[in-house]
Write a protein that holds these residues in place. Structure first.
Motif, PDB file in Angstrom:
ATOM      1  N   LEU A 317       0.810  -1.209   0.000  1.00 23.78           N
ATOM      2  CA  LEU A 317       0.000   0.000   0.000  1.00 23.78           C
ATOM      3  C   LEU A 317       0.848   1.266   0.000  1.00 23.78           C
ATOM      4  O   LEU A 317       0.316   2.374   0.041  1.00 23.78           O
ATOM      5  N   GLY A 318       2.170   1.093  -0.009  1.00 22.67           N
ATOM      6  CA  GLY A 318       3.047   2.249   0.056  1.00 22.67           C
ATOM      7  C   GLY A 318       3.126   2.850   1.438  1.00 22.67           C
ATOM      8  O   GLY A 318       3.340   4.059   1.590  1.00 22.67           O
ATOM      9  N   TYR A 319       2.987   2.007   2.479  1.00 24.48           N
ATOM     10  CA  TYR A 319       2.981   2.500   3.866  1.00 24.48           C
ATOM     11  C   TYR A 319       4.030   1.726   4.666  1.00 24.48           C
ATOM     12  O   TYR A 319       4.282   0.545   4.414  1.00 24.48           O
ATOM     13  N   ASP A 320       4.643   2.389   5.632  1.00 25.61           N
ATOM     14  CA  ASP A 320       5.715   1.793   6.435  1.00 25.61           C
ATOM     15  C   ASP A 320       5.216   1.510   7.848  1.00 25.61           C
ATOM     16  O   ASP A 320       4.916   2.432   8.613  1.00 25.61           O
ATOM     17  N   LEU A 321       5.135   0.222   8.227  1.00 29.66           N
ATOM     18  CA  LEU A 321       4.678  -0.174   9.561  1.00 29.66           C
ATOM     19  C   LEU A 321       5.829  -0.540  10.493  1.00 29.66           C
ATOM     20  O   LEU A 321       5.589  -1.097  11.558  1.00 29.66           O
ATOM     21  N   HIS A 322       7.064  -0.261  10.096  1.00 30.08           N
ATOM     22  CA  HIS A 322       8.192  -0.628  10.953  1.00 30.08           C
ATOM     23  C   HIS A 322       8.308   0.248  12.209  1.00 30.08           C
ATOM     24  O   HIS A 322       8.615  -0.262  13.284  1.00 30.08           O
ATOM     25  N   PRO A 323       8.072   1.581  12.150  1.00 30.99           N
ATOM     26  CA  PRO A 323       8.149   2.377  13.377  1.00 30.99           C
ATOM     27  C   PRO A 323       6.983   2.040  14.316  1.00 30.99           C
ATOM     28  O   PRO A 323       5.991   1.427  13.908  1.00 30.99           O
ATOM     29  N   PRO A 324       7.076   2.438  15.591  1.00 22.36           N
ATOM     30  CA  PRO A 324       5.955   2.227  16.518  1.00 22.36           C
ATOM     31  C   PRO A 324       4.708   2.971  16.041  1.00 22.36           C
ATOM     32  O   PRO A 324       4.790   4.078  15.505  1.00 22.36           O
ATOM     33  N   HIS A 325       3.538   2.364  16.249  1.00 17.79           N
ATOM     34  CA  HIS A 325       2.259   2.948  15.856  1.00 17.79           C
ATOM     35  C   HIS A 325       1.278   2.910  17.021  1.00 17.79           C
ATOM     36  O   HIS A 325       1.492   2.177  18.001  1.00 17.79           O
ATOM     37  N   GLN A 326       0.212   3.675  16.923  1.00 18.01           N
ATOM     38  CA  GLN A 326      -0.850   3.656  17.910  1.00 18.01           C
ATOM     39  C   GLN A 326      -2.181   3.913  17.215  1.00 18.01           C
ATOM     40  O   GLN A 326      -2.202   4.327  16.048  1.00 18.01           O
ATOM     41  N   VAL A 327      -3.273   3.641  17.939  1.00 19.76           N
ATOM     42  CA  VAL A 327      -4.604   3.691  17.346  1.00 19.76           C
ATOM     43  C   VAL A 327      -5.392   4.847  17.950  1.00 19.76           C
ATOM     44  O   VAL A 327      -5.403   5.035  19.171  1.00 19.76           O
ATOM     45  N   LEU A 328      -6.060   5.605  17.077  1.00 23.62           N
ATOM     46  CA  LEU A 328      -6.973   6.657  17.481  1.00 23.62           C
ATOM     47  C   LEU A 328      -8.382   6.232  17.082  1.00 23.62           C
ATOM     48  O   LEU A 328      -8.588   5.698  15.994  1.00 23.62           O
ATOM     49  N   VAL A 329      -9.359   6.469  17.993  1.00 23.69           N
ATOM     50  CA  VAL A 329     -10.756   6.136  17.721  1.00 23.69           C
ATOM     51  C   VAL A 329     -11.571   7.417  17.903  1.00 23.69           C
ATOM     52  O   VAL A 329     -11.413   8.118  18.910  1.00 23.69           O
ATOM     53  N   ALA A 330     -12.436   7.722  16.924  1.00 26.89           N
ATOM     54  CA  ALA A 330     -13.132   9.012  16.956  1.00 26.89           C
ATOM     55  C   ALA A 330     -14.604   8.846  16.597  1.00 26.89           C
ATOM     56  O   ALA A 330     -14.988   7.946  15.855  1.00 26.89           O
ATOM     57  N   ARG A 331     -15.408   9.757  17.152  1.00 25.63           N
ATOM     58  CA  ARG A 331     -16.817   9.914  16.772  1.00 25.63           C
ATOM     59  C   ARG A 331     -17.095  11.408  16.629  1.00 25.63           C
ATOM     60  O   ARG A 331     -16.523  12.222  17.353  1.00 25.63           O
TER      61      ARG A 331
END
Length: 544
Positions: A317-331
């Motif tokens: 997809l042309g995206y880099d998942l190697h660095p740390p990530h986190q999840v945001l949830v919104a309404r």
């Protein structure tokens, strides 16, 4: 080529040499000889349209270049140069553009024809120009040496081509390509993805840990190499991009701190990059097939997937998942279309974080998987992200919950649960618009759905049961008043304004709460438990 050179140099007639050159074109590949064009005379196989073609050749002024011949797929004019002279052009066409090696052969044939024409001219002048002939023979000897060197170089390139073709057919992937280029050049070789992550290494001196450049610097470097169209040196390395079309899929590099890489090493590197591009394009095709067979990548990240699969699919997809990530949830309460929220949050995150993010709609919420940002001045940019999104949506009535960062993609479901928990608390707070991170929840991390719900409900009943029953029987709002009172820090004026009641009405309700519950609202322990119970009641109650 040597045999052809011997025959050509035996000819003394220009027409014979040109006819021999025309008849030799088809032996070099799927080509068609359109004609030979001299400075003083013209010899063509197809006379039609000759004036237009001659005009094109005059515009080239001795340089090689593309020409238009009828409806041919590819047409090229190769200058017939020799010993510093431009004698004319050999025009060749084909159904499709040939490879570099095939064009090299055609260029060599044109140069050989030019040399033969010059040689014929020398023979014609031999009787009247003995001194000139001696000088010309010296030049011809140099041309022959260059031709011999060109043939030797061509043979060497052919050996490189054969060796790397065998590597590609072996099925060893990027690691096999790196090893093949290492064997050909004797230098350490690295294969990186487009983001600078190491994919394969061959040779000594592999660094641990592997260095990575900044995103902006990496992007600028790849753009410069693409514009140049050739391998390029950057510090102690020579890099070539694996680019099957317009998009860079990877980078092949020689480690050359002493600058020993010459033409042959560069050819091996660039040819290896072509094979790497084919291999990476094949791997991407496999990843895209997997994307069609499995659930959306973001959905899998928040529900659970393995690290290798997630990173391979993210690269597709042309995206880099190697660095740390986190999840945001919104309404967002008053935005009709979820797609508008997805778009606004995606753009806001890209603008504020300076990088792309992954988004998905899930159960009435918008979920974002974002790389862990750097804290500017000790503060995280979540408030700015919310402000940008609210401005784009023209609504401040949005709530965002932020889970903690995780090192591995397989750990993101935990961050998703934390983001949901933070969102619930934010939506149940006195001011629902804004951002709450899981780290800010404190004791409210314990209030949630799922495991422990019965215990939390029992705790709420223990401390607020009398008030809940009274409200149900009398349609009053004592529990809501208590919750708002503690949310306002026990401030009478702020609580009265928030409830839109008179200060005296608030005093009456608080006295009634003390009487019914039997708890001292100013006692430290009672205050803590009542506040927690009121917040839990606010979070757990069904939405109105």
């Amino acid at each position: 080529m040597f045999a052809l050179a011997m025959v050509m140099f035996d000819k003394t007639s220009e027409s014979e040499i040109l006819q021999l050159a025309l008849s030799s074109v088809g032996a070099l590949g799927p080509f068609r000889a359109e004609g030979t064009y001299l400075e003083q005379a013209v010899s063509v196989r197809h006379p039609s349209g000759d004036d237009a073609l001659s005009a094109q050749l005059r515009m080239l002024a001795g340089a090689d270049g593309s020409v238009v011949v009828d409806d041919r797929g590819w047409s090229w004019a190769f200058p017939m140069r020799a010993v510093g002279r431009h004698t004319g052009y050999l025009v060749v066409s084909a159904a499709a553009q040939p490879s570099k090696d095939e064009r090299f052969l055609l260029s060599t044939l044109a140069q050989l024809t030019g040399a033969a024409l010059v040689s014929a001219d020398v023979h014609r002048r031999e009787r009247g120009a003995t001194a000139e002939l001696s000088d010309l023979n010296t030049r011809l000897a140099g041309a022959n040496e260059k031709l011999a060197a060109a043939v030797i170089d061509l043979e060497w390139r052919e050996r490189i081509h054969d060796a790397l073709t065998k590597v590609a057919a072996s099925g060893n992937g990027p690691a096999g390509i790196a090893e093949g280029v290492h064997q050909l050049t004797g230098m350490a070789v690295a294969v990186e993805d487009r983001f600078g992550n190491l994919v394969a290494w061959a040779g000594p001196g592999r660094p641990h840990p592997y260095p990575r450049s900044r995103r902006s610097a990496r992007k600028e470097l790849l753009t410069t190499i693409r514009r140049g169209g050739r391998a390029m040196r950057s510090r102690d390395r020579v890099l070539a991009v694996a680019q099957p079309r317009e998009e860079v899929l990877g980078v092949l590099s020689l480690v050359d701190p002493d600058r020993h890489a010459g033409d042959r090493e560069l050819f091996a590197l660039e040819h290896g990059a072509l094979i790497l591009a084919t291999e990476l394009a094949h791997q991407r095709g496999l990843a895209e097939t997997e994307l069609r067979l499995r659930r959306d990548l973001v959905e899998d990240l928040v529900t659970g997937t393995d690290d290798l699969s997630a990173r391979q699919r993210s690269l597709a997809l042309g995206y880099d998942l190697h660095p740390p990530h986190q999840v945001l949830v919104a309404r967002w309460a008053d935005v009709a279309h979820d797609e508008d929220i997805v778009t606004a949050l995606g753009r806001a995150a890209t603008r504020v974080l300076g990088t792309e993010v992954l988004t998905v709609r899930r159960g009435g919420m918008v979920v974002l998987v974002v790389p862990q940002p750097d804290a500017a001045g000790g503060r995280m940019p979540w408030g700015e992200l919310y402000s940008v999104a609210a401005s784009s949506l023209r609504s401040p009535n949005g709530s965002i919950g932020v889970g903690r960062p995780r090192e591995l993609p397989s750990e993101l479901p935990q961050s998703f649960v934390e983001g949901e928990r933070a969102l619930e608390v934010r939506m149940a707070s006195a001011t629902s618009g804004g951002v709450t991170t899981f780290d800010e929840l404190g004791i409210y991390r314990l209030i949630g759905v799922g495991a422990g719900r019965e215990e939390v409900s029992g705790f709420v009943r223990e401390w607020l049961g009398a008030l809940i029953d009274y409200d149900a029987a009398n349609r009053s709002e004592l529990v809501a008043t208590l919750w708002r009172y503690y949310e306002c820090g026990g401030n009478y004026d702020a609580t009265a304004r928030a409830l839109t009641i008179h200060r005296s009405t608030l005093r009456y309700r608080l006295r009634r709460i003390r009487d019914l519950s039997g708890h001292d609202l100013s006692d430290v322990d009672s205050r803590l438990n009542l506040h927690v119970a009121a917040r839990a009641w606010q979070i757990l109650r069904p939405p109105s």
